[in-house]
Design an enzyme around this catalytic site. Structure first.
Site, PDB file in Angstrom:
ATOM      1  CG  LEU A 144      64.881  50.648  -0.071  1.00 17.65           C
ATOM      2  CD1 LEU A 144      64.967  51.578  -0.726  1.00 17.65           C
ATOM      3  CD2 LEU A 144      63.368  49.488  -0.711  1.00 17.65           C
ATOM      4  CG  HIS A 248      66.273  39.514  -7.521  1.00 16.05           C
ATOM      5  ND1 HIS A 248      64.000  39.497  -7.383  1.00 16.05           N
ATOM      6  CD2 HIS A 248      66.664  38.366  -7.938  1.00 16.05           C
ATOM      7  CE1 HIS A 248      63.793  38.515  -7.381  1.00 16.05           C
ATOM      8  NE2 HIS A 248      64.809  37.835  -6.905  1.00 16.05           N
TER       9      HIS A 248
END
Length: 372
Positions: A144, A248
């Site tokens: 994505l 992240h």
């Protein structure tokens, strides 16, 4: 553990919702996919900015859409998010029907070993990481990438969860268990503390070089080089240990939304950066358990009543379309759509569409109790 901070209801922002469309990728989308892959933050192993691989990905997706499938195999379904007002492809996302259909899908599994000695009256628990391929059978939501202008909006929600609307219609094509792997923590210099403590001892390439290599080729070479015995966490650097299972920073909100969907953290982490791997049984996911079919009733835009936003998808395989519309029902259960929305979906009045709420609940971030 506490609830995800800063979460907002997906229904709070429906900017351009009626003109956003998720559909299967086409060959004409290649340049847009190459741009999205190049701009992904951080760079994604499963979406390399490599024109030939992306062209192959689109072709594989088209073949999968045309194929009669009774059970999951090596199919990959690739979708794009199109902003029709701008005339741009602004996002892409994929589903791998079986994560390890072509190459074994390796992860590290977090485990606990017990070292004990009766003579010394000693019992010590040690946390370890063991190379695992048990996630190879799951269907993986992956690859994505979204234009930065749309992060934190309903466009991001639509792109992430439209794949579940597709799975809801074609369950035979996917495994009973779904997984999502998130990019792991990188430091201020953009480096992976986990790779610095583990991978660099076995490969001469940097984290970014090995990440690109795995995307262009596959991750199967990892098993040929990485040690087969468990990694003892106390032997890793403090920075590496702190990175295990940590996403992240750019993906914190996305992870929170997937937890709201019904995914939970598994004991598996990525073999490169130790990013978290979420998993869930299909039946427990909110989109699949709260979706329903409604026949369409077309009404002028200015006559549509206000209602909560929802994802609406047609029932075409190769012509799959999913957009955001108001969940406005007639007394007899028909979904009211404007002519433009019906045209986007390629549906006529009376045709049934699949509808699921766009908003997700707040949840606590916790490990899957089934894996404890």
């Amino acid at each position: 553990m506490s609830a995800i901070p800063g979460r907002q209801s997906a229904g709070a922002d429906v900017r351009g919702g009626g003109n956003l469309l998720v559909r299967p990728a086409q060959s004409a989308d290649l340049a847009a996919l190459e741009r999205l892959a190049g701009n992904a933050t951080p760079k994604l192993t499963n979406l390399p900015a490599h024109r030939d691989r992306l062209e192959e990905r689109i072709a594989r997706s088209a073949r999968a859409m045309e194929r009669n499938v009774d059970f999951p195999g090596d199919e990959t379904y690739t979708f794009v998010l199109e902003d029709l007002d701008r005339g741009e492809i602004v996002g892409t996302a994929s589903i791998r029907a079986q994560a390890g259909a072509q190459d074994v899908y390796y992860t590290y599994r977090q485990e606990t070993l017990i070292h004990a000695s009766q003579q010394l009256n000693l019992r010590h628990e040690v946390q370890t990481l063991s190379l695992s391929h048990e996630m190879s059978e799951v269907s993986l939501l992956c690859a994505l990438s979204l234009d930065s202008r749309y992060r934190g909006t309903s466009a991001a929600t639509l792109l992430r969860r439209a794949r579940l609307m597709f799975i809801a219609q074609y369950p035979e094509r996917f495994a009973d268990t779904l997984g999502v792997a998130f990019p792991g923590y990188l430091d201020d210099a953009g480096e992976s503390p986990f790779w610095a403590s583990v991978g660099r001892h076995f490969f001469k390439q940097s984290y970014h070089e090995i990440n690109l290599m795995a995307g262009v080729r596959s991750k199967s070479f990892i098993a040929e080089v990485m040690p087969q015995f468990p990694l003892y966490l106390p032997l890793l650097t403090p920075q590496a240990r702190a990175a295990i299972g940590r996403e992240h920073v750019a993906h914190e909100q996305a992870l929170g939304e997937m937890l709201g969907e019904g995914f939970v953290r598994s004991r598996h982490v990525d073999i490169f950066d130790a990013g978290p791997v979420l998993r869930a049984e299909r039946a427990r996911l909110r989109t699949l358990s709260h979706c329903g079919w409604h026949p369409v009733r077309i009404r002028p835009e200015d006559s549509l009543p206000d209602a909560e936003p929802a994802m609406v998808a047609n029932q075409q395989l190769g012509g799959f379309r999913c957009t955001v519309a108001r969940y406005a029902l007639t007394p007899t259960g028909q979904l009211m759509l404007s002519p433009m929305q019906a045209d986007l979906l390629g549906v006529e009045e009376g045709r049934a569409v699949l509808v699921a709420p766009l908003a997700l609940p707040e949840v606590e971030d916790a490990l899957d109790e089934g894996e404890l």
